[in-house]
Design an enzyme around this catalytic site. Sequence first.
Site, short mmCIF file in Angstrom:
data_model
loop_
_atom_site.label_atom_id
_atom_site.label_comp_id
_atom_site.label_asym_id
_atom_site.label_seq_id
_atom_site.Cartn_x
_atom_site.Cartn_y
_atom_site.Cartn_z
N GLU A 124 1.11 -1.49 0.07
CA GLU A 124 -0.36 -0.38 -0.17
C GLU A 124 1.31 1.39 0.06
OE1 GLU A 124 -3.60 -1.32 1.95
OE2 GLU A 124 -2.56 -0.64 3.39
N CYS A 137 3.52 8.44 1.42
CA CYS A 137 4.50 7.96 2.92
C CYS A 137 4.29 6.75 1.57
CB CYS A 137 2.85 7.50 3.81
SG CYS A 137 2.77 5.82 4.76
N CYS A 144 6.11 -7.14 7.26
CA CYS A 144 7.06 -7.05 7.42
C CYS A 144 7.14 -7.76 8.58
CB CYS A 144 6.18 -5.47 8.46
SG CYS A 144 8.12 -5.21 9.54
N CYS A 148 5.82 -5.20 15.58
CA CYS A 148 5.51 -4.54 16.29
C CYS A 148 3.48 -5.36 17.09
CB CYS A 148 5.54 -3.18 16.65
SG CYS A 148 7.08 -3.09 16.02
N CYS A 151 0.89 -2.99 15.59
CA CYS A 151 1.10 -2.65 14.25
C CYS A 151 0.38 -3.57 13.24
CB CYS A 151 2.16 -2.25 13.83
SG CYS A 151 2.25 -1.93 12.05
N CYS A 394 -1.07 5.53 10.45
CA CYS A 394 -0.29 4.75 10.66
C CYS A 394 -0.47 3.51 11.20
CB CYS A 394 0.99 5.61 11.34
SG CYS A 394 1.15 7.10 10.80
N1 SAH Z 1 8.53 -0.27 10.03
C1 SAH Z 1 8.94 1.32 10.07
C2 SAH Z 1 7.79 2.21 9.39
C3 SAH Z 1 6.54 2.34 8.92
S1 SAH Z 1 5.40 2.26 10.34
C4 SAH Z 1 8.96 1.51 12.05
O1 SAH Z 1 8.42 0.45 12.63
O2 SAH Z 1 9.50 3.20 12.03
C5 SAH Z 1 5.33 4.62 10.77
C6 SAH Z 1 5.30 4.29 11.65
O3 SAH Z 1 3.61 4.12 12.99
C7 SAH Z 1 5.92 3.95 13.05
O4 SAH Z 1 6.27 4.81 14.04
C8 SAH Z 1 4.81 2.80 13.58
O5 SAH Z 1 5.58 2.56 14.93
C9 SAH Z 1 3.77 3.85 13.66
N2 SAH Z 1 2.71 2.61 14.00
C10 SAH Z 1 2.75 1.32 13.54
N3 SAH Z 1 1.39 1.13 13.91
C11 SAH Z 1 0.35 1.97 15.06
C12 SAH Z 1 -0.74 1.86 15.02
N4 SAH Z 1 -1.24 1.28 14.82
N5 SAH Z 1 -1.14 3.19 15.72
C13 SAH Z 1 -0.16 4.43 15.61
N6 SAH Z 1 0.66 4.27 15.10
C14 SAH Z 1 0.75 3.15 14.46
FE1 SF4 Z 2 6.95 -3.47 10.91
FE2 SF4 Z 2 4.91 -2.46 11.72
FE3 SF4 Z 2 6.85 -3.06 13.63
FE4 SF4 Z 2 7.55 -0.81 11.65
S1 SF4 Z 2 5.73 -0.45 13.35
S2 SF4 Z 2 8.29 -2.61 12.33
S3 SF4 Z 2 6.14 -2.14 10.03
S4 SF4 Z 2 5.21 -4.13 12.48
#
Ligand code: SAH
Ligand code: SF4
Length: 421
Positions: A124, A137, A144, A148, A151, A394
């Site tokens: 996406e 973005c 991934c 996390c 996420c 995000c």
């Molecule tokens: N993988 C990279 C970049 C992609 S995520 C990273 O983790 O930094 C972009 C941002 O969105 C990151 O800071 C991530 O932690 C945050 N993010 C992920 N899931 C989210 C959620 N459900 N609500 C708000 N921010 C989130």
């Molecule tokens: Fe991967 Fe989501 Fe963690 Fe970023 S926030 S490293 S996209 S699992």
Amino acid sequence: MSSIATPLMPIAGTIDPVPVARDLPQRPDGRTDLIGLPREAIRAALEAAGMDTKQAKLRAKQLWHWMYHRGVTDFDAMTDIAKTMRPWLAERFVIGRPDIVTAQTSEDGTRKWLLSTADGHEFEMVFIPDADRGTLCISSQVGCTLNCRFCHTGTMKLVRNLTPGEIVGQVMLARDALGEWPKGSMASHADADDEDDDAPQYTPDGRLLTNIVLMGMGEPLYNFDGVKGAMKIVMDGDGLGLSRRRITLSTSGVVPMMARAGEEIGVNLAVSLHAVTKEVRDEIVPLNRKYGIEQLLEACAAYPGANNARRITFEYVMLKDKNDSDQDARELVRLIRAHRLPAKVNLIPFNPWPGAPYECSSPERIRRFSDIIFEAGISAPVRTPRGRDIMAACGQLKSAAQKMSRADLDRLAEEKQAALG
Ligand code: SAH
Ligand code: SF4
């Protein structure tokens, strides 16, 4: 859709395993896609196809300009290339784009595209228009390998790195969709230099796409070569011409790759910190078990190019009763000061997704958290969620083909955490 045809292969070595496409299957028609190739590789491809050296050099320069400065995908439109040469090129090469599976627009103007690679992997891309800027973005991987807990992308199982062509292709596609290719003169920007911020570049006036963030699907520092190759083209003065100061790479904390990112790519850095204690960060960003907070902040302090004019952004997702206390805020300030970091903090209200194990902190709690950091002299704006109604905010990105049950999610989390050791 999503018939996954690419064989996946783990990379051996100390840098964490990332399945990559073994070899992208040759296009069924046998032609080579020129998007994402460095200039030199385009020249070499022309020579390999039988063109003499001098001619190949000139044609590579012309092709580059048509592809990246003008957004042309049809060799027939390249008016300074001889008419007889154009079919020769078209028989051997293409100028591709990712396929668009669906395109959606949010009530707040945010746009999201579900894209597909030529071999059927979906990913996406999101465009966020603001009064003074337009931010694209982009994704660096399909899914991934990290997990996390907050996420949505982290719940995707199938992963491969996107190629430089698939990454830069997102920017090309956005320019196509926004109607942003220059139609006028063919004046070359060959003299532009990405170190020079006065270099010709797309500015907010008259340009919708002004900034790029590597914050879509995937961990960009686990696809270092793909991201670097794509960003070189994006920053090329005669290519897309975007200043490195308008590009931000977000990492969850792949410490061993951070210095190289600063030296070799040179874009702004954002770090997904999200917690200030080992206990909480281990839980919500499992990569923390491998590279802890101290190590991560040391790597931030050493990040090439970071200074008071170019601060490192710390992203902090606000999770109710998990990481949002006054004490957490004070500890965040202490850590930033202890490491003398040129830092700003972005507070991201948690964006929910089906089956997510957390809730967003209350607006009052987020405000209080922000105030504590502001009072210490550190900027800590609260991000307004964008595109939540189309799941474009995000952490909400995940291709529709990848829905999983809660049991699947738990199993996947265990597998990923076992792999982290
Ligand atoms: N993988 C990279 C970049 C992609 S995520 C990273 O983790 O930094 C972009 C941002 O969105 C990151 O800071 C991530 O932690 C945050 N993010 C992920 N899931 C989210 C959620 N459900 N609500 C708000 N921010 C989130
Ligand atoms: Fe991967 Fe989501 Fe963690 Fe970023 S926030 S490293 S996209 S699992």
